[in-house]
Scaffold this motif. Structure first.
Motif, PDB file in Angstrom:
ATOM      1  N   ALA A  11      19.941   6.207 -14.213  1.00  0.00           N
ATOM      2  CA  ALA A  11      18.955   5.121 -14.130  1.00  0.00           C
ATOM      3  C   ALA A  11      17.948   5.387 -13.014  1.00  0.00           C
ATOM      4  N   ALA A  12      18.414   5.927 -11.902  1.00  0.00           N
ATOM      5  CA  ALA A  12      17.508   6.249 -10.797  1.00  0.00           C
ATOM      6  C   ALA A  12      16.527   7.339 -11.215  1.00  0.00           C
ATOM      7  N   TRP A  13      17.018   8.342 -11.927  1.00  0.00           N
ATOM      8  CA  TRP A  13      16.145   9.423 -12.382  1.00  0.00           C
ATOM      9  C   TRP A  13      15.110   8.893 -13.368  1.00  0.00           C
ATOM     10  N   GLU A  14      15.522   7.974 -14.228  1.00  0.00           N
ATOM     11  CA  GLU A  14      14.581   7.383 -15.177  1.00  0.00           C
ATOM     12  C   GLU A  14      13.462   6.651 -14.435  1.00  0.00           C
ATOM     13  N   GLU A  15      13.814   5.893 -13.398  1.00  0.00           N
ATOM     14  CA  GLU A  15      12.782   5.201 -12.629  1.00  0.00           C
ATOM     15  C   GLU A  15      11.922   6.185 -11.843  1.00  0.00           C
ATOM     16  N   LEU A  16      12.533   7.199 -11.260  1.00  0.00           N
ATOM     17  CA  LEU A  16      11.762   8.199 -10.521  1.00  0.00           C
ATOM     18  C   LEU A  16      10.764   8.882 -11.449  1.00  0.00           C
ATOM     19  N   SER A  17      11.183   9.161 -12.668  1.00  0.00           N
ATOM     20  CA  SER A  17      10.277   9.768 -13.650  1.00  0.00           C
ATOM     21  C   SER A  17       9.088   8.860 -13.929  1.00  0.00           C
ATOM     22  N   PHE A  18       9.339   7.552 -13.980  1.00  0.00           N
ATOM     23  CA  PHE A  18       8.246   6.591 -14.167  1.00  0.00           C
ATOM     24  C   PHE A  18       7.239   6.700 -13.027  1.00  0.00           C
ATOM     25  N   TRP A  19       7.719   6.714 -11.783  1.00  0.00           N
ATOM     26  CA  TRP A  19       6.819   6.777 -10.627  1.00  0.00           C
ATOM     27  C   TRP A  19       6.043   8.087 -10.612  1.00  0.00           C
ATOM     28  N   GLU A  20       6.700   9.184 -10.969  1.00  0.00           N
ATOM     29  CA  GLU A  20       6.001  10.471 -10.988  1.00  0.00           C
ATOM     30  C   GLU A  20       4.925  10.496 -12.071  1.00  0.00           C
ATOM     31  N   LEU A  21       5.222   9.912 -13.228  1.00  0.00           N
ATOM     32  CA  LEU A  21       4.225   9.818 -14.290  1.00  0.00           C
ATOM     33  C   LEU A  21       3.053   8.943 -13.849  1.00  0.00           C
ATOM     34  N   ARG A  22       3.369   7.852 -13.178  1.00  0.00           N
ATOM     35  CA  ARG A  22       2.301   6.962 -12.683  1.00  0.00           C
ATOM     36  C   ARG A  22       1.405   7.703 -11.702  1.00  0.00           C
ATOM     37  N   GLU A  23       1.972   8.501 -10.819  1.00  0.00           N
ATOM     38  CA  GLU A  23       1.173   9.290  -9.882  1.00  0.00           C
ATOM     39  C   GLU A  23       0.288  10.293 -10.616  1.00  0.00           C
ATOM     40  N   GLU A  24       0.821  10.917 -11.663  1.00  0.00           N
ATOM     41  CA  GLU A  24       0.010  11.854 -12.453  1.00  0.00           C
ATOM     42  C   GLU A  24      -1.170  11.137 -13.099  1.00  0.00           C
ATOM     43  N   GLU A  25      -0.907   9.953 -13.654  1.00  0.00           N
ATOM     44  CA  GLU A  25      -1.984   9.176 -14.283  1.00  0.00           C
ATOM     45  C   GLU A  25      -3.062   8.841 -13.252  1.00  0.00           C
ATOM     46  N   LEU A  26      -2.629   8.377 -12.085  1.00  0.00           N
ATOM     47  CA  LEU A  26      -3.584   8.022 -11.037  1.00  0.00           C
ATOM     48  C   LEU A  26      -4.328   9.252 -10.525  1.00  0.00           C
ATOM     49  N   HIS A  28      -5.271  11.757 -12.285  1.00  0.00           N
ATOM     50  CA  HIS A  28      -6.345  12.051 -13.238  1.00  0.00           C
ATOM     51  C   HIS A  28      -7.551  11.155 -13.006  1.00  0.00           C
ATOM     52  N   VAL A  29      -7.287   9.919 -12.585  1.00  0.00           N
ATOM     53  CA  VAL A  29      -8.388   8.983 -12.358  1.00  0.00           C
ATOM     54  C   VAL A  29      -8.954   9.153 -10.951  1.00  0.00           C
ATOM     55  N   VAL A  30      -8.117   8.909  -9.947  1.00  0.00           N
ATOM     56  CA  VAL A  30      -8.583   8.941  -8.556  1.00  0.00           C
ATOM     57  C   VAL A  30      -8.907  10.359  -8.115  1.00  0.00           C
ATOM     58  N   GLY A  31      -8.041  11.301  -8.440  1.00  0.00           N
ATOM     59  CA  GLY A  31      -8.258  12.687  -8.039  1.00  0.00           C
ATOM     60  C   GLY A  31      -9.500  13.283  -8.664  1.00  0.00           C
ATOM     61  N   GLY A  32      -9.810  12.839  -9.876  1.00  0.00           N
ATOM     62  CA  GLY A  32     -11.018  13.333 -10.530  1.00  0.00           C
ATOM     63  C   GLY A  32     -12.280  12.821  -9.868  1.00  0.00           C
ATOM     64  N   PRO A  39      -2.038  12.928  -3.938  1.00  0.00           N
ATOM     65  CA  PRO A  39      -1.305  12.013  -4.817  1.00  0.00           C
ATOM     66  C   PRO A  39      -0.491  10.968  -4.073  1.00  0.00           C
ATOM     67  N   ASP A  40      -0.012  11.271  -2.865  1.00  0.00           N
ATOM     68  CA  ASP A  40       0.764  10.281  -2.110  1.00  0.00           C
ATOM     69  C   ASP A  40      -0.053   9.045  -1.754  1.00  0.00           C
ATOM     70  N   TRP A  41      -1.344   9.144  -1.792  1.00  0.00           N
ATOM     71  CA  TRP A  41      -2.194   8.010  -1.441  1.00  0.00           C
ATOM     72  C   TRP A  41      -2.430   7.081  -2.618  1.00  0.00           C
ATOM     73  N   TYR A  42      -2.054   7.481  -3.820  1.00  0.00           N
ATOM     74  CA  TYR A  42      -2.410   6.736  -5.011  1.00  0.00           C
ATOM     75  C   TYR A  42      -1.598   5.456  -5.177  1.00  0.00           C
ATOM     76  N   LEU A  43      -0.317   5.524  -4.920  1.00  0.00           N
ATOM     77  CA  LEU A  43       0.527   4.348  -5.094  1.00  0.00           C
ATOM     78  C   LEU A  43       0.363   3.398  -3.918  1.00  0.00           C
ATOM     79  N   ALA A  44       0.464   2.105  -4.199  1.00  0.00           N
ATOM     80  CA  ALA A  44       0.465   1.118  -3.117  1.00  0.00           C
ATOM     81  C   ALA A  44       1.654   1.421  -2.209  1.00  0.00           C
ATOM     82  N   ASP A  45       1.570   1.025  -0.952  1.00  0.00           N
ATOM     83  CA  ASP A  45       2.623   1.346   0.015  1.00  0.00           C
ATOM     84  C   ASP A  45       4.013   0.907  -0.458  1.00  0.00           C
ATOM     85  N   ALA A  46       4.116  -0.302  -0.992  1.00  0.00           N
ATOM     86  CA  ALA A  46       5.418  -0.798  -1.444  1.00  0.00           C
ATOM     87  C   ALA A  46       5.955   0.052  -2.591  1.00  0.00           C
TER      88      ALA A  46
END
Length: 107
Positions: A11-26, A28-32, A39-46
């Motif tokens: 379950a932890a790996w499944e959630e970690l995969s979600f966060w990593e995918l979210r960073e990849e998506e961001l 593509h948007v922010v990095g572009g 990428p560490d700057w993309y997610l909100a601090d929490a």
């Protein structure tokens, strides 16, 4: 409302995969638009803090309950290059010892 923490490696790996995918998506948007951001700057601090906690659960803080979870941990550590780190290596040894003890108790 608080989101419960995962209680097993899978379950932890499944959630970690979600966060990593979210960073990849961001990325593509922010990095572009702003390539100077990492990428560490993309997610909100929490969110980034929770991702880091979840990563620790996957890497060493939860005990794997079965071979599948040991394999998940090994594949994650291999992918991230963290197999040589002391905490994950110790966790893998403890996983295998716990599994051996369970199997021996069945005989």
């Amino acid at each position: 409302m608080a989101i419960l923490m995962p209680t097993n490696v899978a379950a932890a790996w499944e959630e970690l995969s979600f966060w990593e995918l979210r960073e990849e998506e961001l990325d593509h948007v922010v990095g572009g638009i702003n390539p100077q951001f990492s990428p560490d700057w993309y997610l909100a601090d929490a969110c980034a803090h929770r991702r880091n906690i979840i990563r620790d659960l996957v890497e060493h803080k939860l005990r794997a309950q079965n071979i599948t979870e040991i394999q998940i941990r090994l594949e994650h550590l291999h992918h991230t290059g963290c197999l040589h780190d002391e905490k994950p290596a110790t966790a893998l040894i403890a996983d295998l010892e716990a599994l051996r003890e369970r199997l021996e108790s069945l005989t």
